[in-house]
Each structure stands twice: as structure tokens, then as C-alpha cells.
Design a protein around this motif. Structure first.
Motif, short mmCIF file in Angstrom:
data_model
loop_
_atom_site.label_atom_id
_atom_site.label_comp_id
_atom_site.label_asym_id
_atom_site.label_seq_id
_atom_site.Cartn_x
_atom_site.Cartn_y
_atom_site.Cartn_z
N TYR A 3 -12.51 34.59 43.08
CA TYR A 3 -11.57 35.04 44.11
C TYR A 3 -11.07 33.82 44.87
CZ TYR A 3 -9.63 36.99 48.34
OH TYR A 3 -8.77 37.30 49.36
N ASN A 5 -7.84 32.11 47.62
CA ASN A 5 -6.60 32.13 48.39
C ASN A 5 -6.02 30.72 48.32
OD1 ASN A 5 -5.80 34.65 49.81
ND2 ASN A 5 -7.98 34.60 50.33
N PHE A 20 -0.72 32.27 51.68
CA PHE A 20 -1.83 32.21 50.73
C PHE A 20 -1.51 33.14 49.57
CE2 PHE A 20 -3.95 31.37 54.83
CZ PHE A 20 -4.46 30.11 54.55
N GLU A 22 -3.20 35.17 46.97
CA GLU A 22 -4.56 35.65 46.69
C GLU A 22 -4.67 35.96 45.20
OE1 GLU A 22 -5.66 39.87 47.30
OE2 GLU A 22 -6.99 39.11 48.85
N LEU A 24 -7.50 37.10 41.95
CA LEU A 24 -8.83 37.53 41.52
C LEU A 24 -8.88 37.37 40.01
CD1 LEU A 24 -11.58 38.73 42.24
CD2 LEU A 24 -10.57 41.01 42.06
N LYS A 35 -1.73 32.05 59.19
CA LYS A 35 -1.64 32.17 60.65
C LYS A 35 -1.63 30.83 61.35
CE LYS A 35 -3.14 36.60 61.99
NZ LYS A 35 -4.09 37.41 62.73
N THR A 36 -2.30 29.84 60.76
CA THR A 36 -2.41 28.56 61.43
C THR A 36 -1.24 27.64 61.07
OG1 THR A 36 -4.02 28.14 59.68
CG2 THR A 36 -4.89 28.47 61.87
N LYS B 19 -23.61 40.16 46.00
CA LYS B 19 -23.01 39.32 44.95
C LYS B 19 -22.15 38.22 45.59
CE LYS B 19 -22.01 38.96 40.55
NZ LYS B 19 -22.77 39.21 39.37
N VAL B 31 -7.23 28.27 58.21
CA VAL B 31 -8.25 29.32 58.04
C VAL B 31 -7.74 30.32 57.00
CG1 VAL B 31 -9.54 31.13 59.22
CG2 VAL B 31 -8.89 29.05 60.45
N ALA B 32 -8.60 30.69 56.08
CA ALA B 32 -8.21 31.65 55.05
C ALA B 32 -9.38 32.54 54.69
CB ALA B 32 -7.73 30.92 53.80
N PRO B 33 -9.09 33.76 54.23
CA PRO B 33 -10.17 34.61 53.73
C PRO B 33 -10.81 33.96 52.50
CG PRO B 33 -8.13 35.88 54.00
CD PRO B 33 -7.78 34.44 54.17
N CYS B 34 -12.11 34.16 52.36
CA CYS B 34 -12.84 33.47 51.30
C CYS B 34 -13.97 34.35 50.80
CB CYS B 34 -13.39 32.17 51.89
SG CYS B 34 -14.35 31.18 50.75
N LEU B 35 -14.29 34.24 49.53
CA LEU B 35 -15.47 34.93 49.00
C LEU B 35 -16.55 33.89 48.76
CD1 LEU B 35 -16.80 37.54 47.82
CD2 LEU B 35 -15.93 36.81 45.60
N GLN B 37 -19.99 32.75 47.40
CA GLN B 37 -20.89 33.25 46.36
C GLN B 37 -22.17 32.44 46.22
OE1 GLN B 37 -17.43 33.70 43.48
NE2 GLN B 37 -18.80 35.30 42.74
N TYR B 58 -8.11 37.66 59.80
CA TYR B 58 -7.41 38.18 58.62
C TYR B 58 -8.04 39.52 58.22
CZ TYR B 58 -4.89 33.79 57.90
OH TYR B 58 -4.04 32.72 58.05
N LYS B 62 -9.52 44.44 53.65
CA LYS B 62 -8.52 44.59 52.59
C LYS B 62 -8.92 43.74 51.38
CE LYS B 62 -3.53 45.03 52.57
NZ LYS B 62 -2.96 46.10 53.36
N VAL B 63 -9.38 42.54 51.68
CA VAL B 63 -9.87 41.65 50.62
C VAL B 63 -11.04 42.32 49.89
CG1 VAL B 63 -11.01 39.43 50.18
CG2 VAL B 63 -9.13 39.57 51.85
N THR B 66 -9.90 44.94 47.47
CA THR B 66 -9.36 44.32 46.24
C THR B 66 -10.50 43.94 45.30
OG1 THR B 66 -7.52 43.42 47.49
CG2 THR B 66 -7.94 42.42 45.36
N ILE B 67 -11.54 43.31 45.85
CA ILE B 67 -12.64 42.84 45.01
C ILE B 67 -13.48 44.02 44.52
CG2 ILE B 67 -14.70 41.36 44.93
CD1 ILE B 67 -13.33 39.59 47.04
N TYR B 71 -14.87 45.20 40.94
CA TYR B 71 -16.32 45.10 40.69
C TYR B 71 -17.06 46.23 41.43
CZ TYR B 71 -15.30 40.51 38.76
OH TYR B 71 -14.81 39.51 37.99
N PHE B 76 -21.33 43.80 48.21
CA PHE B 76 -20.74 42.64 48.87
C PHE B 76 -21.03 42.66 50.36
CE2 PHE B 76 -18.23 43.22 45.06
CZ PHE B 76 -18.19 41.93 44.55
#
Ligand code: SF4
Ligand code: SF4
Ligand code: SF4
Lengths: 135, 267
Positions: A3, A5, A20, A22, A24, A35-36, B19, B31-35, B37, B58, B62-63, B66-67, B71, B76
Motif C-alpha cells: 500500500y 501514497n 497523493f 494511492e 494497492l 494538505k501540507t 497484519k 504528511v500522508a496516510p501510510c500502512l 507493516q 486524513y 477510508k484507507v 480500501t485495504i 484483504y 488491521f
């Protein structure tokens, strides 16, 4: 499970909004405004919000097409470029440098636009350079 | 606070309870959404505070959707503030996520953010880090209601007329997951035309959010036209509360009154 971004810049216009992409497992799933980013501060227009869609669109042209006997036909990049070069030369020789005009694009990078105007001026010898925003 | 969060995530990852963990990361100065692991990769973890608390939040749920759609068997973790946890409760109710496949890492919001959000509950039920602060009374809606009716009408008409139909309010919303969206139904809303259909566009969305909106404010923050969307949804939420005693996402297993047939439930 992969996953990500990926921070990038919207290709639709010259504003340069940061977003970003995104993904998968190698497939683009969504676009999120950054945002930044001082440019767009977490906002986008409708084109930016959907930028991930055209990349994977089935309708996307990803091979050059050449009109042969009135029909658009898939050709290799070499053939397409050779054809373009020979035609440009022909037109320039027959009608002069100013018979060729160049349209740059807000959808490509600064560097690509620079190269295009350089090509127009240095290789063809015209200053007829404009861009898509005026269309 | 971030160290406690990091420890918690590290523990969840190392003992194999999850997971991966959906949270925020600071990379390339953004700054960003991140998984996350691996427990060794938690260095870039951040909580979404840059210049002000919570200014780089963020829609992590929603992220997660999607994941999880890809899966469905895996569990998670997800970083949640009060509003995100409310969101999870509603997403469980709407069968978009399964509660036994989600583990939360809850953080409380500071007073400054709670005030800016006029947040009823600036902390999650399951708190991992941060101090609980008091909920804030919703002054904004009250001020609006105190406004003279014709003024109020022209206020909203002017606000709606600024809309550029970017659909960002829908696209950023952690509670918007429908595959077919009424805002794209051409019987209701014209396609590819501006000005936007007033008031249908905004009121359709407001109606659809009545029992879903968990008041996170992300729509408000992404609206390029500065339309006070959150205020609008706070109003619908106030009506839901007055009529049915229901506040979206406040109680974990609460059904939406809109899904019940028969007499109105006891308040
Ligand atoms: S809505 Fe509440 S929980 Fe969410 S960020 Fe604002 S203060 Fe925090
Ligand atoms: S505040 Fe806006 S983004 Fe958040 S849940 Fe409500 S409608 Fe969606
Ligand atoms: S985010 Fe604002 S401008 Fe964009 S569609 Fe929603 S209300 Fe309109």
C-alpha cells in the motif's frame, strides 16, 4: 501487500497542485490532495480528484497511431518519430520555418516545455510557440 | 504522546495481532496516510499535527476500507481520534468493516483542536495516548439559528453558489463509500454544468449524511470554495438528535433510526 501514497503533482493544468496517488498492490485506487502543500492546501478541482482514473483507463492511448490509407494504425515509436521528422522537414523546406507552429502543454513538466520551445527555435527556426491554455 | 503510540503499534505488529497499521507518516516533508507493516519502520510515524494540532488529518478509515476490501481475512490496526472511532462504529453498522478485523490505536485531541472542531467528544472510547478533554457545546449552529430567516436563506444561497462541483466533499469523506452516488444521478443533479443545482446538490448530500456524518470536518477542510459544510451537517445532526435522541457514532452498537420501521424509539 503493497500500500502506498505517492506524492506527485497534478498533470491537468499549470497550477501544480500536489496530491497523493494511492495504490494497492500496484493498482491506483484513489487520489488525495496533499494538505501540507502550500500550493493547494488539501484542495483539488474535479479533474485533480480523478487523476488516478485516466492512468488506468482502457480508452487511454498508449501506442502511437499513424493514419495509413485513411485508417489509424498502431505503429512503433521509431516509425512514428521517423514519419514526423520527415514530414516536418518536408514542410519546412517547401514553405519555410514559419509554416510550422508549436503547441506546448500545461500537462507536461517545465523541462519538457523548455525542450519543446528550444526545438521550435533551434531546430525548426520559428518563434511560433503557444500553449493549450489559450485554446 | 507519539512515543506511546509508536510503542503500541510496534507491539501489535511484533506479536502478530495485526497484519498492518493504518496511520500517518511524514515523508518528503509532507504528511500522508501510510500502512505500517514492520515494527522497524515506525520512524516516520506522525499524528497529523504540523502548524496546528490536527491540521494534517486524513480519512484513515477510508484507507482501511480500501485495504480491507482486498484483504478481508486480515486484521488491521488504525490510528483513531474521537471522530474516527465514531466513524468506525458507523462503518460497522453499515457493514463496511468488521469489528473483529479492526484494532484501534486511540488518541485524544487537545482542547485547541476540540474548540476549532466544536467537537462533542474529542477522544475515543478506547484511549491509548493523550489526555481526555471536555466536549464543546455547538455554538455555531445556535448562532445560525439565531439569524433572521431571510438572512439565513440568503447566507446559504450565497455559500452554495460558490460551489465548483469538485465533489471533494464526497471524495474525502470517510463515511462516503457508495459505489453509486446520488450526486451523480442525472435525474437530480445536472452533469458537467455550473452553477451547481441550488440547493439540491448540497441538501442531497446533507440528507444522505444525516445518520452517517460523524463530524470530522474533513469535507469543510477540502472545500476549495470555503463553504461551511460542516456547519450544515452539524445542523442535520442536531435535528436527528432532537427528533430521535440519536448521534451518529456516539454509541457503538446503536442502530440508525432511519433503518427502523415502526414507532420512533424512546429518546
Ligand atoms: S472532530 Fe473531535 S475528535 Fe475529530 S479531530 Fe476534531 S476534536 Fe478531534
Ligand atoms: S464532517 Fe464531512 S467529511 Fe466528516 S463525516 Fe461528516 S460529511 Fe463526511
Ligand atoms: S467540496 Fe465544496 S466546491 Fe467541492 S463539491 Fe463540495 S461543496 Fe462544492
Amino acid at each position: 501487500m503493497d500500500y502506498r501514497n505517492t506524492l506527485t503533482t497534478c498533470t491537468y493544468c499549470g497550477c501544480g497542485c500536489n496530491l497523493f496517488l494511492e495504490s494497492l498492490d500496484g493498482k491506483l485506487t484513489h487520489t488525495t490532495p496533499c494538505k501540507t502543500s502550500p500550493v493547494n492546501e488539501g484542495k483539488l478541482c474535479i479533474k485533480g480528484w480523478n487523476v488516478h482514473q485516466f492512468v488506468q483507463s482502457e480508452k487511454r492511448l498508449n501506442k502511437p497511431l499513424l493514419r495509413k490509407d485513411g485508417k489509424l494504425t498502431e505503429v512503433s515509436w521509431d516509425e512514428a518519430l521517423d514519419f514526423t521528422v520527415s514530414k516536418l522537414k518536408e514542410i519546412k523546406e517547401a514553405n519555410g520555418s514559419d509554416s510550422v507552429g508549436f503547441f506546448a502543454s500545461a500537462k507536461v513538466t517545465n523541462e519538457e516545455n523548455y525542450l519543446m520551445q528550444k526545438f521550435a527555435r533551434a531546430a525548426i527556426g520559428t518563434n511560433s510557440v503557444d500553449h493549450c491554455a489559450r485554446l | 504522546m507519539i512515543d506511546i503510540v509508536r510503542q503500541k503499534i510496534s507491539k501489535l505488529l511484533s506479536d502478530g495481532s495485526v497484519k498492518g497499521v493504518v496511520a500517518l507518516a511524514m515523508a518528503n516533508g509532507h504528511v500522508a496516510p501510510c500502512l505500517f507493516q514492520k515494527e522497524d519502520d515506525l520512524e516516520p510515524l506522525c499524528l497529523g499535527d504540523t502548524k496546528k494540532p490536527g491540521d494534517a488529518r486524513y480519512p484513515l478509515n477510508k484507507v482501511l476500507i480500501t485495504i480491507a476490501r482486498q484483504y478481508p481475512e486480515d486484521v488491521f490496526g488504525v490510528l483513531v481520534r474521537g471522530c474516527d472511532e465514531r466513524g468506525l462504529y458507523v462503518l460497522y453498522r453499515l457493514n463496511q468493516l468488521e469489528p473483529d478485523k479492526v484494532m484501534t490505536i486511540g488518541i485524544a485531541c487537545p482542547q485547541e483542536l476540540a474548540k476549532a472542531c466544536e467537537c462533542k467528544k474529542p477522544y475515543p472510547d478506547e484511549l491509548v495516548a493523550g489526555e481526555k478533554t471536555e466536549g464543546i457545546t455547538q455554538q455555531g449552529v445556535q448562532d445560525m439559528e439565531d439569524m433572521d430567516l431571510s438572512k439565513r436563506f440568503s447566507f446559504w444561497k450565497n455559500q452554495f453558489s460558490k460551489c465548483v462541483k469538485c465533489y471533494g466533499c464526497r471524495d474525502i469523506c470517510p463515511m462516503c463509500f457508495c459505489r453509486e452516488c446520488s450526486l451523480e444521478c442525472e435525474d437530480i443533479i445536472s452533469k458537467g454544468e455550473l452553477p451547481v443545482d441550488i440547493p439540491v446538490f448540497h441538501l442531497t448530500r446533507a440528507m444522505h449524511m444525516t445518520d452517517r456524518c460523524i463530524d470530522c470536518g474533513l469535507c469543510d477542510e477540502t472545500c476549495p470554495s470555503g463553504i461551511p459544510l460542516r456547519l450544515l451537517y452539524k445542523k442535520t445532526s442536531k435535528i436527528m438528535n432532537a427528533e430521535f435522541g440519536f448521534t451518529s457514532g456516539i454509541n457503538k452498537n446503536e442502530q440508525s433510526p432511519l433503518n427502523l420501521m415502526g414507532p420512533a424509539p424512546e429518546k
